[in-house]
Design a protein around this motif. Structure first.
Motif, PDB file in Angstrom:
ATOM      1  N   ARG A 235      40.936  41.302  41.367  1.00  0.00           N
ATOM      2  CA  ARG A 235      40.412  41.693  40.056  1.00  0.00           C
ATOM      3  C   ARG A 235      38.966  41.248  39.852  1.00  0.00           C
ATOM      4  N   ASP A 237      35.032  40.731  40.274  1.00  0.00           N
ATOM      5  CA  ASP A 237      33.937  41.609  40.678  1.00  0.00           C
ATOM      6  C   ASP A 237      32.928  40.840  41.530  1.00  0.00           C
ATOM      7  N   LEU A 299      36.607  43.533  37.631  1.00  0.00           N
ATOM      8  CA  LEU A 299      36.513  44.954  37.917  1.00  0.00           C
ATOM      9  C   LEU A 299      37.368  45.732  36.925  1.00  0.00           C
ATOM     10  N   ASN A 301      39.968  48.306  37.014  1.00  0.00           N
ATOM     11  CA  ASN A 301      40.867  49.030  37.906  1.00  0.00           C
ATOM     12  C   ASN A 301      42.297  48.906  37.387  1.00  0.00           C
ATOM     13  N   ASP A 302      43.261  49.366  38.148  1.00  0.00           N
ATOM     14  CA  ASP A 302      44.658  49.349  37.687  1.00  0.00           C
ATOM     15  C   ASP A 302      45.145  47.928  37.410  1.00  0.00           C
ATOM     16  N   SER A 303      44.668  46.958  38.202  1.00  0.00           N
ATOM     17  CA  SER A 303      45.161  45.589  38.042  1.00  0.00           C
ATOM     18  C   SER A 303      44.568  44.878  36.828  1.00  0.00           C
ATOM     19  N   LYS A 305      43.783  46.805  33.923  1.00  0.00           N
ATOM     20  CA  LYS A 305      43.892  47.756  32.812  1.00  0.00           C
ATOM     21  C   LYS A 305      44.553  47.145  31.585  1.00  0.00           C
TER      22      LYS A 305
END
Length: 411
Positions: A235, A237, A299, A301-303, A305
Motif C-alpha cells: 500500500r 507509495d 497508493l 489501489n484496491d488494497s 480503497k
C-alpha cells in the motif's frame, strides 16, 4: 496427543490501566472472548490491541494468533499473559503440513481449548474469515465480525477468503467495520452492521506536543523532518517518497515500521531517507515529537480503497500537520474539515509540506484539531461497541429461546 504449554516468562504491556465503566454493559454478555486474528499481537499495536485491551477489563480475553511452524512432531499451544485478563494464544505446528492438515490440527487445538468450558459463555471475535476453517464447528454465545480491512484486496490473499467472509456474515450476530467506506461496501451483507472508524488514544499521542527527548537514532538527523510510521507494504507509495526526497534533499524523511510483502531492495536509498525499523507503541510519541510534518503516503489501489488509517488522528493528537494521499476516509472527514492536506502528486505533497513548514496559523489550526477530536477515542469506541453487542446478545437470546420456555400473556 495435543498438549498446551504455558509460557514460563510472559511479556506484559506497560500501558496504563484504562477504566471505562463497562461493567454494567457487560453484565449480560458472555464473560470470555476468543479473538481469531490474522495479525500477531506483537506486530503493530493497532485496532485489535486497543479494543481487546479495554474489553479485558471486564472479560477474559484470548487472542488466537496464526500458527508458528517449527520442527515439533505434535501440535501444541503456548499461552502468554499480556494483561491480568488477556492471553495471547500461539499455536505451534510442524513444518511441511498441507493446508488441510494445518486446519485439522488447528481445529483439534481449538476443540481441546474448550474442554470443560461452556461455549455459551464465550464471544467469538473474528478479524479474519479464514479462521472459520477451524472454528466453525463450535457455536459460541455471541459472534462478532470486526471487519477491519478489505482483506481480499491485500497481496497474497487466499482465494477462498471471499466465500468464507460471506459465511462469516451469515454466522455473525453483529458486524463492525473499520471505516465508513468499508461500511458502505459491506452494509448489504448484514442487517446489524455498524461503522467504527479508526480512533485514538489522545493522552498517549499528545505527549508528542510536549516532549523534547527524541530517541538517539533520530535526534542526530538534521533538517526538517517529514515522517511516517506504520507497515511498509504494497500500500506504501515508494515512488512518492523517492520523488520527495530527490526534490528536497535538505529535508529528512523518517520511515518507521516493518517492511512486509515487498522486496526491500525496491526501497529508495536516498541519503535523506532514514529507515528506523519497527518501534514500540510506547516509543511512537517520542519519534513523532521531532517531526515537522507527518505523512500518509499510500497508493490508490484496491488494497487502500476502504482503509481508514489509524495514524491520521494519532498524528493530529500529537499536534503534527498531516499531508495525505486521497484516501476516501481521510478526505472525509479530515480533509473536508480542513484538518489534513490532501495531495495527489509529488508536487502537491511538496507544496503542502512547504506550507506547513511555514505555518502561520498553527495555534488556530490546533484549536480546530482539538475540538474535532474531542469525542474521538478508543474508550468511546469500545463503550459504544459493547452497548451494541449487549443489545445483539439480548436479541439473540430472545430469538433462540425454546417455545416451551415462553409464558403466554393474556386472559
Amino acid at each position: 496427543m495435543i498438549r498446551t504449554q504455558p509460557e514460563k516468562e510472559v511479556t506484559k504491556t506497560t500501558l496504563p490501566k484504562i477504566s471505562l465503566g463497562l461493567e454494567s454493559k457487560l453484565d449480560q454478555l458472555p464473560k470470555n472472548l476468543l479473538c481469531f486474528s490474522h495479525l500477531r499481537w506483537d506486530f503493530v499495536y493497532q485496532r485489535p490491541q486497543h479494543l481487546l485491551t479495554r474489553l479485558s477489563e471486564s472479560a477474559t480475553v484470548y487472542f488466537f494468533e496464526e500458527p508458528i511452524f517449527e520442527a515439533n512432531e505434535k501440535p501444541f499451544m503456548i499461552f502468554s499473559q499480556r494483561q491480568p485478563n488477556l492471553w495471547v494464544c500461539t499455536p505451534h505446528l510442524a513444518r511441511g503440513l498441507s493446508q488441510d492438515e494445518i486446519n485439522q490440527q488447528l481445529r483439534e487445538l481449538t476443540s481441546f481449548f474448550f474442554i470443560n468450558k461452556d461455549t455459551d459463555d464465550f464471544i467469538f471475535w473474528y478479524y479474519t474469515p479464514m479462521a472459520l476453517e477451524f472454528s466453525s464447528h463450535i457455536t459460541p454465545g455471541l459472534t462478532v465480525f470486526d471487519c477491519m480491512d478489505e482483506l481480499s484486496a491485500f497481496k497474497f490473499a487466499p482465494q477462498q477468503l471471499k466465500d468464507l467472509e460471506q459465511s462469516l456474515f451469515e454466522r455473525a450476530d453483529i458486524v463492525f467495520t473499520g471505516g465508513h467506506s468499508l461500511y458502505e461496501s459491506k452494509k448489504k451483507n448484514h442487517d446489524n452492521i455498524h461503522a467504527f472508524p479508526s480512533s485514538i488514544d489522545k493522552k498517549h499521542f499528545a505527549k508528542a506536543r510536549d516532549s523534547r527527548m527524541e530517541p538517539e537514532d533520530q535526534a542526530w538527523i538534521q533538517g526538517p523532518k517529514i515522517g511516517f510510521y506504520g507497515v511498509i507494504d504494497e500500500r506504501f507509495d515508494i515512488g512518492l517518497i523517492e520523488a520527495i526526497a530527490t526534490a528536497r534533499p535538505e529535508w529528512s524523511l523518517m520511515l518507521i515500521g516493518p517492511v512486509v510483502k515487498i522486496d526491500q531492495a525496491t526501497l529508495p536509498r536516498n541519503e535523506n531517507i532514514h529507515y528506523l525499523g519497527s518501534k514500540s507503541y510506547e516509543e511512537l510519541p517520542l519519534y513523532l515529537s521531532g517531526w515537522d510534518v507527518a505523512l500518509v503516503p499510500f497508493l490508490l489501489n484496491d488494497s487502500t480503497k476502504f482503509i481508514s488509517p489509524t495514524k491520521t488522528p494519532e498524528y493530529l493528537s500529537g499536534g503534527k500537520p498531516v499531508v495525505s494521499s486521497a484516501i476516501r476516509d481521510v478526505i472525509n472527514p479530515y480533509g473536508k474539515n480542513g484538518l489534513v492536506s490532501i495531495a495527489s502528486s509529488p508536487e502537491e505533497f511538496i507544496d503542502a509540506i512547504e506550507g506547513y513548514l511555514d505555518f502561520a496559523d498553527r495555534k488556530e489550526w490546533l484549536k480546530k484539531v482539538d475540538k474535532f477530536l474531542l469525542t474521538n477515542s478508543w474508550d468511546f469506541t469500545c463503550s459504544d461497541m459493547t452497548e451494541l453487542m449487549s443489545l445483539a446478545f439480548t436479541d439473540r437470546k430472545v430469538v433462540t429461546m425454546p417455545l416451551n420456555n415462553v409464558s403466554a400473556v393474556g386472559g
